[in-house]
Write an enzyme that holds these catalytic residues in place. Structure first.
Site, short mmCIF file in Angstrom:
data_model
loop_
_atom_site.label_atom_id
_atom_site.label_comp_id
_atom_site.label_asym_id
_atom_site.label_seq_id
_atom_site.Cartn_x
_atom_site.Cartn_y
_atom_site.Cartn_z
N HIS A 264 40.62 39.72 62.96
CA HIS A 264 40.83 39.99 64.38
C HIS A 264 41.83 38.99 64.95
O HIS A 264 41.64 37.78 64.86
CB HIS A 264 39.49 39.92 65.13
CG HIS A 264 38.59 41.07 64.76
ND1 HIS A 264 37.22 40.96 64.65
CD2 HIS A 264 38.90 42.36 64.47
CE1 HIS A 264 36.72 42.14 64.32
NE2 HIS A 264 37.72 43.01 64.21
N GLU B 56 41.20 35.79 67.16
CA GLU B 56 40.22 34.81 66.66
C GLU B 56 40.94 33.72 65.86
O GLU B 56 40.73 33.52 64.68
CB GLU B 56 39.14 35.56 65.86
CG GLU B 56 38.40 36.56 66.75
CD GLU B 56 37.51 37.56 66.03
OE1 GLU B 56 37.23 37.38 64.84
OE2 GLU B 56 37.10 38.55 66.69
N HIS C 275 35.25 34.97 61.34
CA HIS C 275 35.53 35.60 62.64
C HIS C 275 35.10 34.61 63.72
O HIS C 275 34.48 33.60 63.44
CB HIS C 275 34.70 36.88 62.80
CG HIS C 275 35.20 38.05 62.01
ND1 HIS C 275 35.83 39.12 62.58
CD2 HIS C 275 35.17 38.30 60.67
CE1 HIS C 275 36.17 40.00 61.64
NE2 HIS C 275 35.77 39.52 60.46
N GLU D 247 30.60 34.12 62.13
CA GLU D 247 31.09 34.09 63.51
C GLU D 247 31.08 32.63 63.90
O GLU D 247 30.02 32.05 64.16
CB GLU D 247 30.17 34.90 64.44
CG GLU D 247 30.16 36.39 64.18
CD GLU D 247 31.43 37.09 64.68
OE1 GLU D 247 32.30 36.43 65.28
OE2 GLU D 247 31.54 38.30 64.44
#
Ligand code: 0X9
Ligand code: ZN
Length: 451
Positions: A209, A212, A336, A406
């Site tokens: 992404h 990010e 991410h 994450e």
């Protein structure tokens, strides 16, 4: 035993005093050093108090977010009581960014608002992305110039490969839709580039992404750190016996677009121009495992648009080919941001992994890696069911023990996608510990189950 050794080793590494050389590595043509890279971040911050602290909401300069003025997306908060509701919201086109109890916030295109309401969701808060950015995010490049853009990332990879020619090589797994190479640093003491290896393989990926950016720094600086510590007995052991691949920016076009004007654009997807003119496919919805099912949007304008078919995108095709050509890959982390979670499959279906042994390996590894980072371990689909992500496919297709991290921060109040440079050092050093743990079990992930 491995765990004890690993802890001792990591303790030793991370109590080492940081050398004080004071060079900004980007101006040093001679060599790249892990400490210098980190020091560039902290010294730049300390020396230049004009760099705002991005972790705190501040007074707004509307000019800073003008780039989002024509953006047709909204920041909304809705009520969704459980993961099933959250999955429905994803399908309506909401890109879920934060979950706080029953409140779910995220980004949605203007064209999907009606669908969200038709599905019965009550919108508790709605503002344009520009208004939202003004509310919470004030800092844009050049304040974040310590982050590595595409060319700077290549420069680092090239330099560390050049100065460690006996064990490191750089190759591209393929091109992005705009033609950028997806560079991969390989660390293997026996073979180079795309030559095959029977040593167990570990893969670290960043930036599926675009916005990010911290997910680039973690694998990139890990590569620097690994090579710099190559003579440490524990690191050497892994370098001698494993096949390590580090690809810090798998969506280079999106990442470059996000920073192309010096003001963040909140880009998530790749830069595919869809037939209707809408830009981008969500690469983390484009993999084949249960592609296009729950948690993916089929609307081209949605941030979670899964594309017209599984692996429709050159970036995911390159990763597919890379993974399919290598039977030795055992472990994988796809970085991410944000939320501070360690996620494991399944993510595309609300079921635990059927193979009990594998499930236990995933849970044990996630728990261990969570300890090093302070992140929360959980099954991906407990966050929300979302089909077509990287780790479901790499596990389903090749049995690779694959995790989505994450990383920092925890919430938008701490900077969200754009937490500034001061989080880099801690995030990188914490994540090096979990990455080392991953390497420590890559020879045989089932060893985590004990005897
Ligand atoms: O939604 C995603 O692609 C990931 N979160 S992010 O905010 N970085 O976009 C999480 C993927 C986790 N996987 C599943 N829940 N399937
Ligand atoms: Zn992401």
């Amino acid at each position: 035993m491995t765990k004890v050794l690993l802890s001792l080793f990591l303790a030793a590494i991370f109590v080492c005093p940081v050398e004080s050389k004071g060079n900004n590595i980007k101006e040093n043509e001679e060599k790249i050093s892990f400490h210098q890279l980190l020091q560039a971040v902290s010294e730049e911050y300390v020396k230049n108090p004009s760099i705002p602290d991005t972790s705190q909401p501040k007074v707004v300069n509307p000019a800073d977010v003008s780039i989002l003025a024509g953006d047709n997306r909204y920041w909304v908060t809705i009520y969704a009581s459980d993961k099933y509701e959250r999955t429905k919201a994803l399908e309506a086109g909401l890109d879920i960014v934060e979950i706080s109890g029953k409140q779910v916030s995220g980004i949605i295109h203007a064209k999907s608002i009606k669908t969200l309401e038709e599905k019965g969701f009550v919108i508790a808060l709605k503002m344009t992305l520009s208004e939202y950015a003004q509310e919470f995010f004030k800092d844009f490049p050049p304040n974040d110039s310590a982050y590595h853009n595409y060319d700077e990332m290549i420069e680092v990879l090239q330099k560390i490969a050049d100065s460690n020619k006996d064990i490191a090589s750089l190759f591209s797994i393929g091109k992005s839709i705009e033609g950028r190479e997806i560079w991969t640093l390989r660390i293997n003491s026996s073979v180079k580039g795309t030559q095959s290896s029977s040593k167990p393989g570990a893969v670290f990926m960043g930036a599926h992404h675009a916005r990010e950016h911290l997910s680039v720094e973690v694998p990139l600086l890990y590569a620097v750190w690994l090579l710099e510590n190559r003579n440490n007995p524990d690191v050497k052991k892994y370098i001698d016996t494993l096949d390590i691949y580090i690809m810090p920016m798998v969506n280079p076009d999106g990442a470059e677009y996000d920073i192309s004007t010096g003001k963040y654009k909140w880009q998530r997807k790749n830069m595919r121009v869809n037939p209707d003119g809408e830009i981008g496919v969500d690469l983390n919805r484009n993999y084949a495992y249960r592609w296009g099912g729950p948690g993916a949007s089929h609307s081209t304008w949605s941030d979670t648009y899964c594309g017209p078919a599984a692996f429709s995108e050159p970036e995911t095709q390159a990763i597919k080919k890379f993974v399919e050509e290598r039977d030795n890959l055992k472990t994988l982390i796809s970085y991410h941001s944000y939320s501070e979670l360690v996620l494991y499959p399944w993510g595309g279906v609300d079921e635990p992994i059927a193979n009990e042994k594998d499930r236990k390996v995933f849970i044990t590894m996630a728990q261990e890696m969570a300890k090093y980072t302070g992140y929360k371990p959980q099954q991906s689909s407990d966050l929300y069911v979302a089909t077509g992500d990287t780790t479901d496919w790499t596990y389903a297709a090749k049995g690779i023990f694959s995790f989505t991290f994450e990383i920092t921060p925890k919430s938008s109040y701490s900077g969200g996608f754009y937490p500034g440079i001061k989080v880099i050092e801690k995030t990188v050093t914490d994540n090096i510990k979990s990455a080392m743990y991953l390497l420590s079990v890559t020879h045989n992930p089932y060893s985590v189950l004990g005897k």
